[in-house]
Design an enzyme around this catalytic site. Structure first.
Site, PDB file in Angstrom:
ATOM      1  N   SER A 137       0.793  -1.546  -0.009  1.00  0.00           N
ATOM      2  CA  SER A 137       0.323   0.456  -0.167  1.00  0.00           C
ATOM      3  C   SER A 137       0.767   1.293   0.053  1.00  0.00           C
ATOM      4  O   SER A 137       1.963   1.030   0.553  1.00  0.00           O
ATOM      5  CB  SER A 137      -0.760  -0.099   1.159  1.00  0.00           C
ATOM      6  OG  SER A 137      -1.813   1.465   1.311  1.00  0.00           O
ATOM      7  N   TYR A 161      -1.334  -0.471  10.521  1.00  0.00           N
ATOM      8  CA  TYR A 161      -2.043  -1.334   9.409  1.00  0.00           C
ATOM      9  C   TYR A 161      -0.895  -0.467   8.970  1.00  0.00           C
ATOM     10  O   TYR A 161      -0.604  -2.143   7.724  1.00  0.00           O
ATOM     11  CB  TYR A 161      -3.430  -0.410   8.895  1.00  0.00           C
ATOM     12  CG  TYR A 161      -3.373  -0.803   7.649  1.00  0.00           C
ATOM     13  CD1 TYR A 161      -3.727  -2.079   6.586  1.00  0.00           C
ATOM     14  CD2 TYR A 161      -3.309  -0.027   6.262  1.00  0.00           C
ATOM     15  CE1 TYR A 161      -3.327  -2.374   6.064  1.00  0.00           C
ATOM     16  CE2 TYR A 161      -2.839   0.082   5.137  1.00  0.00           C
ATOM     17  CZ  TYR A 161      -3.855  -1.403   4.501  1.00  0.00           C
ATOM     18  OH  TYR A 161      -3.727  -2.214   3.253  1.00  0.00           O
ATOM     19  N   LYS A 165       1.927  -3.685   6.848  1.00  0.00           N
ATOM     20  CA  LYS A 165       2.512  -3.900   5.616  1.00  0.00           C
ATOM     21  C   LYS A 165       3.582  -3.387   4.961  1.00  0.00           C
ATOM     22  O   LYS A 165       4.367  -4.308   3.763  1.00  0.00           O
ATOM     23  CB  LYS A 165       1.634  -3.041   4.634  1.00  0.00           C
ATOM     24  CG  LYS A 165       0.542  -2.994   4.277  1.00  0.00           C
ATOM     25  CD  LYS A 165      -0.095  -4.154   3.625  1.00  0.00           C
ATOM     26  CE  LYS A 165      -1.718  -4.203   3.213  1.00  0.00           C
ATOM     27  NZ  LYS A 165      -2.123  -5.656   2.924  1.00  0.00           N
TER      28      LYS A 165
END
Ligand code: NAD
Ligand code: WQD
Length: 351
Positions: A137, A161, A165
């Site tokens: 992302s 989050y 990643k």
């Protein structure tokens, strides 16, 4: 016929990619826990294919399973082996993706995203499958005021989050360094939106959506009263935040290009942005949606949201040059296709 495992294939991006994989002649095994999706998305994928007299139900295998349970993953590889099907590669979408939830419940995010991926990679090694396309992302980057983000830019996520990643990217890079047989593509998505042009599949977030696009379609159909625009004083031409909105089918095509590139080249690790390279402000997005679909989307201005940035737009030149991929759909296509999905499915995949 190549056999591919797709984790999280029932989700938003996964279902659109499964459609393209089937169209392209792949046989696919989807593993999904349905923690944020419904098996209906893949039933609809088969319906779209049937419209073109393409009955591919034998080529799509859907297995309910959780990457947190290593045995769920192993079952699929064993099953393929029994049927003499060599798994050529894995497209790994499965993950939790809410920035807000990751702040509220970081342990679940680390466990699901990182432990889930480690389990997957262990089983892949065991079954001698070393090709993976991973959903990363743009959230891994430290945003830079008004400059396009390139893959070499500094990474500094601001939420759990984003850290999951970046951590997975690091694990993949370590694997690549340790064993020169891995073929890895870490694809950094910008803002995936829109839906398939049939209006049969699209984004169906559980609960109240946090992202702007599903909110725009819900306001337009009357399920939400208005868009709360976070900030009118950003250093942008109209004061609202600028993002790189990419049509989900363009994004899905990027996965096929990455998979095919990896299969035809020597083992390596690629890290590539998938974005359009064009920024759209929140106000512009709302106006284009209104004009394209002849609907009203009321909005009001509010405080900036914590952790937001003014400008997050991809430099996509690496994807163009290495993968020979470029986005073909524009922001009007995004607005038209996403609206068709919302109109035809006011309650998403639920009846
Ligand atoms: P989604 O929630 O629609 O799809 C994810 C799928 O993974 C869901 O079907 C969910 O049920 C499944 N899943 C989650 N954890 C699982 C587990 N442990 N085992 C098995 N299945 C599991 O999300 P999406 O928008 O399709 O995103 C796909 C991937 O792309 C995610 O990894 C996400 O982090 C990443 N990504 C998404 C965006 C975005 O804005 N949509 C942007 C950048 C990256
Ligand atoms: C877009 C713009 C907001 C909601 C997030 C994740 C990122 C990636 C994609 C997974 C911003 C504004 C939003 C609202 C608003 N996901 N906005 N009112 O924040 O760019 O990216 O989704 O990897 O990691 O962070 O997307 O859609 O939330 O916001 O004004 O109610 O819309 O301020 O300018 P974002 P978004």
């Amino acid at each position: 016929m190549s056999t591919i495992i797709v984790t999280g294939g029932a989700g938003f991006i996964g279902s659109h990619t499964c459609l393209l994989l089937l169209e392209r002649g792949y046989e696919i095994f989807v593993i999904d826990s349905f923690c944020n999706s419904s098996a209906k998305s893949l039933e609809k994928v088969l319906m779209i294919l049937l419209r073109f007299n393409n009955d591919l139900k034998d080529k799509l295998h859907l297995i309910k399973g959780d990457l947190k349970n290593i045995s769920d993953i192993e079952k699929i590889f064993k099953n393929c082996l029994k049927q003499f099907k060599k798994v050529e590669g894995v497209i790994h979408f499965a993950g939790l993706k809410s920035v807000f939830d990751s702040v509220m419940d970081p342990l679940s995010y680390w466990e699901n995203n990182v432990i889930g991926t480690i389990n997957l990679l262990k089983v892949m090694e065991k079954y001698d499958c070393r090709t993976i396309v991973f959903s990363s992302s743009a959230t891994v980057y430290k945003a830079k005021s008004d400059k396009l983000l390139t893959e070499g830019d500094f990474c500094e996520p601001v939420n759990p989050y984003g850290f999951t990643k970046l951590t997975i990217e690091r694990i993949l890079s370590d694997l690549n360094k340790n064993n020169d047989q891995w073929r890895i593509a870490s694809l950094r998505y910008f803002n995936p939106v829109g839906a398939h042009e049939s209006g049969l599949i699209g984004e169906d977030p559980t609960g109240k959506p946090n992202n702007i696009y599903p909110q725009i379609t819900r306001v337009a159909i009357g399920k939400l009263p208005e868009i709360k625009i976070f900030g009118s004083d950003w250093p942008t031409h109209d004061g609202t935040g600028i993002r790189d909105y990419i049509h989900v089918i363009d994004l899905a095509e990027g996965h096929l290009c990455a998979l095919e590139y990896l299969s035809n080249q020597k083992p390596q690790m690629l890290t590539i942005n998938l974005g359009t390279g064009k920024g759209t402000s929140v106000l512009e997005f709302i106006k284009i949606f209104e004009n394209t679909n002849k609907v009203k989307v009321p909005f009001s201005f509010h405080e900036r949201r914590q952790g937001d940035n003014a400008f997050v737009v991809a430099d996509n030149s690496l994807a163009k040059s290495i993968l020979d991929w470029k986005p073909k759909r524009n922001i009007e296509d995004i607005c038209r296709d996403g609206w068709k999905w919302q109109l035809q499915n006011p309650n998403g995949y639920s009846e």
